[in-house]
Design a protein around this motif. Structure first.
Motif, PDB file in Angstrom:
ATOM      1  N   SER A   1      -7.709   9.921  -3.075  1.00  0.00           N
ATOM      2  CA  SER A   1      -9.216  10.814  -1.662  1.00  0.00           C
ATOM      3  C   SER A   1      -8.814  12.292  -1.836  1.00  0.00           C
ATOM      4  N   SER A  26      -7.958  -0.485   3.286  1.00  0.00           N
ATOM      5  CA  SER A  26      -8.523  -1.300   1.992  1.00  0.00           C
ATOM      6  C   SER A  26      -8.857  -2.854   2.590  1.00  0.00           C
ATOM      7  N   THR A  55      -2.394  -4.645  -0.578  1.00  0.00           N
ATOM      8  CA  THR A  55      -3.463  -4.226  -1.939  1.00  0.00           C
ATOM      9  C   THR A  55      -3.155  -1.804  -0.669  1.00  0.00           C
ATOM     10  N   PRO A  57      -4.586   1.701  -0.614  1.00  0.00           N
ATOM     11  CA  PRO A  57      -5.947   2.550  -0.796  1.00  0.00           C
ATOM     12  C   PRO A  57      -5.666   3.002  -2.021  1.00  0.00           C
ATOM     13  N   ALA A  58      -7.035   3.859  -2.751  1.00  0.00           N
ATOM     14  CA  ALA A  58      -6.791   4.391  -3.460  1.00  0.00           C
ATOM     15  C   ALA A  58      -5.854   5.939  -3.301  1.00  0.00           C
ATOM     16  N   GLY A  59      -5.120   6.231  -4.249  1.00  0.00           N
ATOM     17  CA  GLY A  59      -4.639   7.762  -3.633  1.00  0.00           C
ATOM     18  C   GLY A  59      -2.957   7.516  -1.926  1.00  0.00           C
ATOM     19  N   SER A 129       2.262   1.606 -10.265  1.00  0.00           N
ATOM     20  CA  SER A 129       1.031   1.725 -10.169  1.00  0.00           C
ATOM     21  C   SER A 129       0.449   0.571  -9.114  1.00  0.00           C
ATOM     22  N   SER A 131      -2.448  -0.985  -7.527  1.00  0.00           N
ATOM     23  CA  SER A 131      -3.555  -1.728  -7.399  1.00  0.00           C
ATOM     24  C   SER A 131      -4.164  -2.778  -7.004  1.00  0.00           C
ATOM     25  N   SER A 132      -4.528  -3.489  -6.932  1.00  0.00           N
ATOM     26  CA  SER A 132      -4.209  -4.770  -6.389  1.00  0.00           C
ATOM     27  C   SER A 132      -2.652  -5.594  -6.202  1.00  0.00           C
ATOM     28  N   LYS A 176      -0.758   8.871   1.849  1.00  0.00           N
ATOM     29  CA  LYS A 176      -0.983  10.385   0.490  1.00  0.00           C
ATOM     30  C   LYS A 176      -0.135   9.998  -0.013  1.00  0.00           C
TER      31      LYS A 176
END
Length: 176
Positions: A1, A26, A55, A57-59, A129, A131-132, A176
């Motif tokens: 983000s 999240s 999980t 958050p994205a980023g 990664s 993401s889950s 981040k």
């Protein structure tokens, strides 16, 4: 983000392990409900209150996990336990710890920064990664049967021989 710059906190979860819930970017997380003392044995076991399925958050590039239980010092004898951190079924080898209660029982803060991105490394808990949901937890065991350690117990409360239960806390910080 684009809302966050490198190094900034994206979200933070701080919970008392009494079953409370907290909603963040999240999702909604429920703290484990720890209701009593855990007496370690010579076999590794999950530490009550330490487990969370999370999980980020994205980023997010780092997830910092902190679990703060109380360890007893086993009366007038020493207590020693081995502690291990897991991300799903993988032990984070470099996070291994031996903790002696001795005459130093009290709140301990077990914290670890999981890195996201790059080459996976189970020694340090780095993942390619995230993401889950992944489960973070701690296991521990007594050094041997003579060096018994209890978790979530305050000994000699208020200048007396009274032992009381002390609920742990659990925190997650995504950066981040």
């Amino acid at each position: 983000s684009t809302l966050y710059r490198a190094g900034e906190v994206i979200e933070e979860i701080n919970m008392v392990c009494n079953g409370e819930t907290q909603t963040v970017v999240s999702g909604t997380y429920t703290a484990p409900n720890v209701t009593g003392v855990q007496d370690l044995t010579t076999t590794f076991a999950d530490i009550t209150g330490s487990s969370i399925s999370y999980t980020p958050p994205a980023g997010a590039t780092r997830v910092i996990y902190t679990f703060s239980p109380y360890i007893s010092y086993n009366g007038d004898a020493a207590s020693i336990a081995s502690w291990a951190l897991y991300l799903d079924s993988d032990e984070v080898v470099h996070a291994r710890n031996s903790i002696a209660g001795g005459y130093n029982g009290g709140v301990i803060h077990l914290s670890w920064p999981f890195r996201i991105g790059g080459s996976a490394d189970t020694n340090t808990g780095r993942v390619t990664s995230w993401s889950s949901a992944k489960t973070i937890k701690i296991q521990a065991r007594d050094y041997n049967s003579s060096w018994d350690q209890k978790v979530h117990e305050t000994e000699h409360w208020e200048s007396s021989a009274t032992d009381t239960f002390r609920v742990p806390t659990l925190s997650i910080r995504a950066i981040k």
